[in-house]
Design a protein around this motif. Structure first.
Motif, short mmCIF file in Angstrom:
data_model
loop_
_atom_site.label_atom_id
_atom_site.label_comp_id
_atom_site.label_asym_id
_atom_site.label_seq_id
_atom_site.Cartn_x
_atom_site.Cartn_y
_atom_site.Cartn_z
N ASN A 104 0.78 -0.86 0.26
CA ASN A 104 -0.45 -0.06 -0.06
C ASN A 104 0.84 1.44 0.25
N THR A 105 0.32 2.37 -0.90
CA THR A 105 1.37 3.22 -0.80
C THR A 105 0.53 4.68 -0.28
N ASN A 106 1.20 5.33 -0.23
CA ASN A 106 0.90 7.13 0.03
C ASN A 106 2.25 7.84 -0.22
N TYR A 107 1.62 8.72 -0.64
CA TYR A 107 3.01 10.43 -1.97
C TYR A 107 2.33 11.77 -1.21
N ALA A 108 3.78 12.57 -0.80
CA ALA A 108 3.84 13.69 -1.18
C ALA A 108 2.45 13.93 -2.13
N ARG A 109 2.08 15.56 -1.69
CA ARG A 109 0.76 15.89 -2.65
C ARG A 109 2.04 16.26 -4.13
N SER A 110 2.94 16.85 -4.02
CA SER A 110 3.55 17.69 -4.45
C SER A 110 4.16 16.71 -5.27
N VAL A 111 4.64 15.47 -5.55
CA VAL A 111 4.44 14.53 -6.43
C VAL A 111 3.81 13.09 -7.32
N THR A 112 2.71 13.47 -6.33
CA THR A 112 1.59 12.50 -6.33
C THR A 112 1.37 12.55 -8.36
N GLY A 113 0.81 11.12 -8.96
CA GLY A 113 1.20 11.01 -10.25
C GLY A 113 2.32 11.63 -11.32
N ARG A 114 3.02 11.28 -10.67
CA ARG A 114 5.04 11.79 -11.46
C ARG A 114 5.48 10.76 -10.70
N PHE A 115 5.67 9.87 -9.30
CA PHE A 115 6.91 9.60 -8.70
C PHE A 115 5.87 8.12 -8.32
N THR A 116 6.58 6.81 -8.69
CA THR A 116 6.22 5.45 -7.72
C THR A 116 7.13 4.64 -6.80
N ILE A 117 6.82 4.44 -5.38
CA ILE A 117 6.82 3.49 -5.23
C ILE A 117 6.79 2.21 -5.50
N SER A 118 7.56 1.29 -5.21
CA SER A 118 7.67 0.03 -5.22
C SER A 118 8.39 -0.81 -3.80
N ARG A 119 9.07 -2.41 -4.18
CA ARG A 119 9.46 -3.04 -3.34
C ARG A 119 9.51 -3.88 -4.01
N ASP A 120 10.72 -4.85 -3.27
CA ASP A 120 10.75 -6.40 -3.65
C ASP A 120 11.36 -6.54 -2.85
N ASN A 121 10.49 -7.42 -2.20
CA ASN A 121 11.02 -7.25 -0.36
C ASN A 121 11.71 -9.28 -0.06
N ALA A 122 12.08 -9.84 -1.26
CA ALA A 122 12.73 -10.26 -1.60
C ALA A 122 14.20 -9.98 -1.65
N GLN A 123 14.40 -8.93 -2.52
CA GLN A 123 15.96 -8.43 -2.51
C GLN A 123 16.26 -7.19 -1.57
N ASN A 124 14.75 -7.19 -0.39
CA ASN A 124 14.89 -5.99 1.13
C ASN A 124 15.88 -4.68 0.02
N THR A 125 15.37 -4.68 -1.14
CA THR A 125 15.20 -3.51 -1.91
C THR A 125 14.07 -2.62 -2.04
N VAL A 126 13.69 -1.07 -1.94
CA VAL A 126 12.77 -0.33 -2.60
C VAL A 126 13.31 0.85 -3.49
N TYR A 127 12.14 1.20 -4.13
CA TYR A 127 12.44 1.56 -5.34
C TYR A 127 11.72 3.51 -5.57
N LEU A 128 12.11 4.20 -5.78
CA LEU A 128 11.33 5.13 -6.62
C LEU A 128 11.06 5.23 -8.18
N GLN A 129 10.66 4.96 -8.56
CA GLN A 129 10.38 5.45 -10.14
C GLN A 129 9.86 7.25 -10.27
N MET A 130 10.21 8.47 -11.09
CA MET A 130 10.95 9.73 -10.41
C MET A 130 10.23 10.12 -12.10
N THR A 131 9.34 10.41 -12.55
CA THR A 131 8.83 11.12 -13.84
C THR A 131 8.67 12.23 -13.66
#
Length: 114
Positions: free
Chosen positions: A56-83
């Protein structure tokens, strides 16, 4: 003690994209609600995006619609895709838990400039 290592930053033109990664050492990574933060020069560190252990995700208003947070728990990794990056997105980006529980990593610099 979990150590966090951020990467993926760089110099990009306005309107461009970047994908940040945060790798956490240690076990039980998937238990934590993780977040990305950023700190611009002269400003306080601010929360950018949050993701729970089940995605489940939530974003600051300033980045909503442009940034996407995701994670891969098997790889202990969190991502931030910024467009659609803007000059005001320029900052050092950090990851941590939503409660800022772990020691801060070194962050990764994102510079948006033409």
């Amino acid at each position: 003690q979990v150590q966090l290592v951020e990467s993926g930053g760089g110099l990009v033109q306005p309107g461009g994209s970047l994908r940040l990664s945060c790798v956490g050492s240690g076990s039980a990574f998937s238990m934590y609600t993780m977040a990305w933060y950023r700190q611009a020069p002269g400003n306080q560190r601010e929360l950018v995006a949050v993701i729970t252990g089940i995605g489940n995700t939530n974003y600051a208003r300033s980045v909503t619609g442009r940034f996407t947070i995701s994670r891969d728990n098997a790889q202990n990794t969190v991502y931030l895709q910024m467009t659609s990056l803007l000059p005001e997105d320029t900052a050092v980006y950090y990851c941590n838990t939503a409660s800022q529980y772990f020691p801060w990593g070194q962050g990764t610099q994102v510079t948006v400039s033409s």
